[in-house]
Design a protein around this motif. Structure first.
Motif, PDB file in Angstrom:
ATOM      1  N   GLU A 481       0.845  -1.191   0.000  1.00  0.00           N
ATOM      2  CA  GLU A 481       0.000   0.000   0.000  1.00  0.00           C
ATOM      3  C   GLU A 481       0.880   1.241   0.000  1.00  0.00           C
ATOM      4  O   GLU A 481       2.064   1.190   0.370  1.00  0.00           O
ATOM      5  N   TYR A 483       1.437   4.451   1.906  1.00  0.00           N
ATOM      6  CA  TYR A 483       1.143   4.956   3.236  1.00  0.00           C
ATOM      7  C   TYR A 483       1.596   6.409   3.365  1.00  0.00           C
ATOM      8  O   TYR A 483       2.621   6.813   2.787  1.00  0.00           O
ATOM      9  N   PHE A 638       2.205  -0.982   7.586  1.00  0.00           N
ATOM     10  CA  PHE A 638       2.563   0.317   8.144  1.00  0.00           C
ATOM     11  C   PHE A 638       3.734   0.214   9.117  1.00  0.00           C
ATOM     12  O   PHE A 638       4.381   1.224   9.415  1.00  0.00           O
ATOM     13  N   VAL A 877      -5.174   4.985   5.545  1.00  0.00           N
ATOM     14  CA  VAL A 877      -4.166   5.951   5.087  1.00  0.00           C
ATOM     15  C   VAL A 877      -4.764   7.350   5.169  1.00  0.00           C
ATOM     16  O   VAL A 877      -5.594   7.726   4.333  1.00  0.00           O
TER      17      VAL A 877
END
Length: 977
Positions: A481, A483, A638, A877
């Motif tokens: 992803e 972030y 994350f 996010v």
């Protein structure tokens, strides 16, 4: 803090702790075990004494404090509100009945002492007082007991119970009278007492009454042999009536259980730190699946090992229990998808934001985040969302302003979905002040323009074939992803006091992030792609994607190739900037695209650079650079981004290692072809289509778009949407890269797009051209005759560059889109087609079909699935829309596909960092690598990874292309000179 204020916070916390379901369950099991008459149970008396002693002291203090409402609920069976607690807060004398029960509970507690004191073991009579704790056991589950009593004592239900009891008693009495009057007992045939003896006791009336009652209650009590006809008839009649009574009782019990379930949904869920999702639509199920899959990423992959345990501890130390969700809908029954096994733990509550009990019923004040989805079932979803924002924000302000209420440790997040981008300013006005530091609120709000993001997604997919696969991985919980990390923004998962010591120049910050990311102690791969800068407007931050990295003061600026020279994108050695600085030759070097320039056009300079060299490259004017608030990076979780942030605080800049030496000779890459947009057919329209049309024109200034709608009403509505967009841009209410749509004076239903603030001469020049940017017509785009003869001179559909099929929420939209796709397939194989549908499964079936038959020419997406992806990103996010708006738009840094030069020789392997460092010299951030399969046809995309074939090293012979973040040139490559 005064002692009274401290007590006002401590006692409610203790009361809530004792009122938790798991605490009640443990105490209930302990009470039952302590009452068992077994020796092994008596051995645990010391443990019971300690446990019940602490509970008794805490409960006694709460009773004298008046906080017992939290423990057992109020008289209505619903957890009390703050107003009820305030009325009874303070030391007070309990009621006499409460004191009497507390005294017997003390005697029950003393019954555990003989087992600890020798010589008084014979006082077993004290154990009788433990029975008083059975009343306490009932009080633990007082809300449930009150609910059962409330349901049974309702007027209608009470009448049903009384009627059933009256019928049973009346029939039992009638049966006993019949048996007695017919002298059945005198014949000494039937044993009415059931003692296997026929005697005078079987002749009593009360014996006959009890026998008749047993016939009704239990069909198994029928006579074993038909010895006496009268008794047989009475037994059969009473048994048949008993079957009906039992059925009636079962139905009555079913209704009671159903009403108890309904009452339980009116109670607060007793959650804390949870996520509330308001409104249920077609995208809610996909959103919940994404959120649950994302929470499962906390569990490391691989086998059980010490490293596995360390990673699990690192992932879960900040709270694995945060994956708790509550869904709010209008229906009293939960939707069918919540009955699926993987979604069964999600709590459902019926309600609406405007309900007075909404805040209590959903525990909003204790929630970590609240997501307001657009209600597609109403006429104006955005109006409902704005009204809900006003209600929620004002209610939360009032709750947070209470000085006696314990404020949450971190700010809660309020995320609202807005469909029409023109309504975003109104939504921001509705939440104005909710995230201000001086208004006493503990809420931070974000607005997500989902329709604009979907429009930019469709425009990006139309222009760049293959971008869909990269965006799908970044937008979903699968894989990696994008972030964002804010250093010190309250309310987010990562907060530190103050910002780390970073350079002022964005390029220098980017260079430091890259070097730190490549040398993290854990070895995690984190790919920095941009920084977050301070802004003065309503936005949380301004995103600066891909500032040209500067490595001055951090070692060599490029990978060393053994002889001290860097390796360029073409494999030709280049002179590094550090060498130029050491040779003092910067003053005579002409700017080149491979030299390190920052965004302002300056050469990155070292601190000891001579003033003469600096003066030849820069002007005397200095630009005030905004403060860096955070950064943007690609990672699998994350935790890697958090580790990079911690490294900025903890590791000194002097300890950052330089890149390793010995880079291989890498191939030259050229940009892949993109779809030309000279002639585009758009079938269908909704409000978000305005953003898509604007992005297509920004990408190709000479684009000609034919928008076909179904009716004159739809054409007028589309015209109004373009006009509303223009007025908001003129008033400065729409931020970002926007322009105005100017109507053609001499041509009806024709529009020109001009940049905002463009001079009048530019507008006149555009109006003088023969072809306007946009023409809106009516027609049936599913008709073969219309597709072969498009209006406004567009001709046959095979002459257009791209066809975009827009979906809508109207019934039959998906069927019309599927029909149009089949028609275009039979007519031509040339234009690129991007279609929208509502149904997720239909989109997947069409994608599988087109992937097998047409390659990547046809792409089909579900707009509800895309909404779920974007709302999922909004949860995990913060401020994600700022990042994706630029990456999917054509005005700044975008996702660009590069392919190896056909004349280049591909052999050997390299690491992901080596290839990324090579591409960074052309101001390109490497995101992913496409590798060919064993058959040489199919390709696999590896985001922030090198693949599995050579231990995360990239096999250059398999490279089919790479995806980078680079400046969007906004025109087809084959048409650039």
């Amino acid at each position: 803090m005064s002692p009274e204020q401290r007590a006002s916070r401590v006692f409610p916390w203790v009361a809530r702790f004792l009122g938790r379901v798991e605490v009640r369950l443990v105490l209930s099991v302990a009470i039952i075990i302590s009452l068992l008459p077994f020796d092994w149970a008596a051995a645990y008396d010391p443990l019971f004494l300690g446990l019940f002693g602490l509970e008794f002291i805490a409960r006694a203090l709460l009773i004298f404090r008046g906080e017992d409402l939290y423990t057992h609920g109020n008289k209505t069976g619903v957890t009390p509100t703050e107003a009820e607690i305030q009325e009874r807060r303070g030391w007070q004398v309990p009621r006499p009945l409460t004191l009497a029960l507390l005294f017997f509970d003390l005697l029950a507690l003393m019954s555990f002492l003989p087992s600890l004191i020798s010589g008084i073991e014979d006082t077993r009579w004290l154990r009788l007082f433990r029975l008083s704790r059975m009343l306490l056991l009932i009080s633990y589950w007082a809300p449930l007991v009150r609910d059962v009593w409330a349901v049974l004592s309702r007027r209608e239900r009470l009448r049903q119970v009384v009627l059933m009891g009256f019928i049973v008693l009346a029939l039992s009495f009638a049966g006993a009278v019949v048996i007695d009057q017919l002298n059945v007992a005198d014949q000494n045939v039937v044993d009415f007492t059931g003692d296997d003896e026929i005697d005078s006791r079987d002749e009593g009336f009360w014996i006959h009454l009890w026998w008749a009652f047993r016939q009704i209650q239990d069909p198994g009590n029928m006579l074993p042999s038909p010895g006496e006809p009268a008794s047989v008839l009475v037994s059969v009649a009473l048994t048949i009536v008993g079957l009906f009574m039992v059925s009636f009782l079962i139905g009555l019990g079913t209704d009671v259980v159903r009403e108890l379930m309904e009452l339980s949904r009116l109670r607060p869920p007793e959650l804390k730190g949870h996520t509330i999702i308001v409104n249920i639509d077609l995208s809610t199920q996909q959103l919940l699946h994404e959120l649950l899959r994302y929470s499962q990423k906390l569990v490391p992959e691989g086998r059980l090992s010490l490293h596995w345990l360390e990673e699990l501890l690192r992932n879960t130390r900040r709270g694995i229990r945060s994956a708790r969700y509550l869904v709010v809908g209008r229906s009293p029954d939960p939707p069918d998808f919540l009955r699926q096994p993987e979604l069964a733990r999600i709590v459902y509550r019926q309600g609406h934001v405007d309900d007075e009990t909404f805040l209590v019923r959903t525990d909003v004040a204790d929630a970590q985040r609240m997501v307001l989805l657009a209600d597609l079932g109403v006429e104006d979803p955005d109006a409902e969302t704005i009204q809900a924002l006003l209600t929620v924000t004002e209610s939360l302000r009032e709750a947070d302003s209470d000085p006696n209420r314990q404020r949450p440790t971190r700010k809660r997040l309020l995320i609202a979905e807005i469909l029409d981008e023109s309504n975003v300013p109104a939504a921001r006005a509705a939440i104005n002040g909710v995230d201000s530091e001086d208004d006493g609120s503990a809420t931070r709000a974000f607005v997500v323009p989902s329709e604009r993001l979907i429009a930019l997604f469709i425009a990006c997919i139309t222009r760049r074939p293959g971008a869909g696969r990269l965006l799908e991985e970044l937008l979903t919980s699968h894989g990696h992803e994008l972030y964002t990390l804010f250093f010190s923004l309250p309310g987010l998962g990562y907060v530190r006091e103050g910002n780390p010591d970073l350079p002022e120049d964005p390029g220098a910050i980017m260079g430091e992030l890259i070097r730190r990311a490549r040398s993290l102690p854990s070895g995690r791969r984190v790919v920095p792609v941009g920084i977050l800068l301070e802004t003065s407007d309503d936005e949380e931050a301004r995103v600066h994607i891909n500032p040209e990295p500067s490595f001055v003061g951090l070692g060599a600026s490029t990978l060393d190739n053994g002889g001290g020279r860097g390796v360029s994108l073409t494999g030709v050695p280049t002179v590094s900037e550090v060498e130029l600085l050491e040779q003092g030759a910067l003053g005579s070097v002409e700017p080149h695209e491979d030299t390190a320039l920052d965004r302002s056009g300056r050469f990155a300079q070292d601190e000891d650079e001579s003033p003469s060299a600096a003066s030849s490259l820069t002007s005397a004017a200095t630009v005030q650079v905004p403060r860096c608030l955070g950064f943007v990076a690609i990672a699998d979780t994350f935790d890697g981004v958090r580790e990079l942030a911690e490294d900025l605080y903890d590791r000194p800049r002097e300890a950052i290692p330089s890149d390793p030496a010995g880079a291989p000779s890498l191939p030259n890459f050229v940009q892949s072809e993109i779809t030309p947009l000279r002639r585009v057919l758009v079938c269908g329209f909704r409000s978000g289509t305005v953003s898509m049309v604007e992005a297509l024109i920004q990408a190709e200034p000479e684009a000609k778009l034919l928008i076909m709608v179904a009716s004159e009403e739809a054409r007028a509505a589309a015209w109004d949407d373009f006009d509303a967009h223009t007025r908001l841009v003129e008033r400065g209410l729409l931020g970002g890269e926007h322009g105005r749509f100017v109507p053609r004076r001499k041509r009806p239903w024709a529009l020109e797009w001009v940049e905002n603030g463009a001079p009048v001469e530019k507008v006149i020049e555009r109006e003088a051209s023969d072809e306007p940017h946009i023409r809106i017509v009516t027609g049936d785009w599913s008709s073969s005759r219309r597709l072969t003869k498009l209006p406004e001179g567009f001709g046959h559909v095979e002459t257009v560059d791209a066809v975009i099929l827009i979906s809508s929420e109207h019934s039959g939209s998906d069927a019309r889109t599927a029909k149009t796709l089949m028609k275009i397939e039979t007519l031509t194989q040339k234009p690129r087609i991007v279609a929208e549908v509502l149904d997720v499964e239909l989109a997947r079936r069409l994608r599988r079909r087109t992937a097998a038959n047409k390659g990547g020419r046809i792409r089909v997406y579900s707009i509800q699935e895309l909404r779920a992806f974007f709302m999922f990103q909004s949860v995990v996010v913060p401020a994600f829309d700022l990042v994706y708006a630029e990456l999917m738009g054509p005005w700044g840094q975008s996702f660009v596909q590069l392919r190896p030069d056909p004349g280049a020789k591909l052999e050997g392997t390299c690491t992901f960092e080596e290839l990324a460092n090579c591409l960074s010299m052309r101001d390109q951030v490497l995101c992913g690598v496409e590798l060919r399969g064993d058959n040489g046809q199919s390709t696999t995309l590896h985001v922030a990874s090198g693949g599995e074939h050579h231990g995360d090293r990239i096999d250059l012979a398999r490279v089919a292309g790479v995806w980078v973040i680079a400046r969007d040139h906004a025109q087809p490559i084959r048409e650039r000179a």
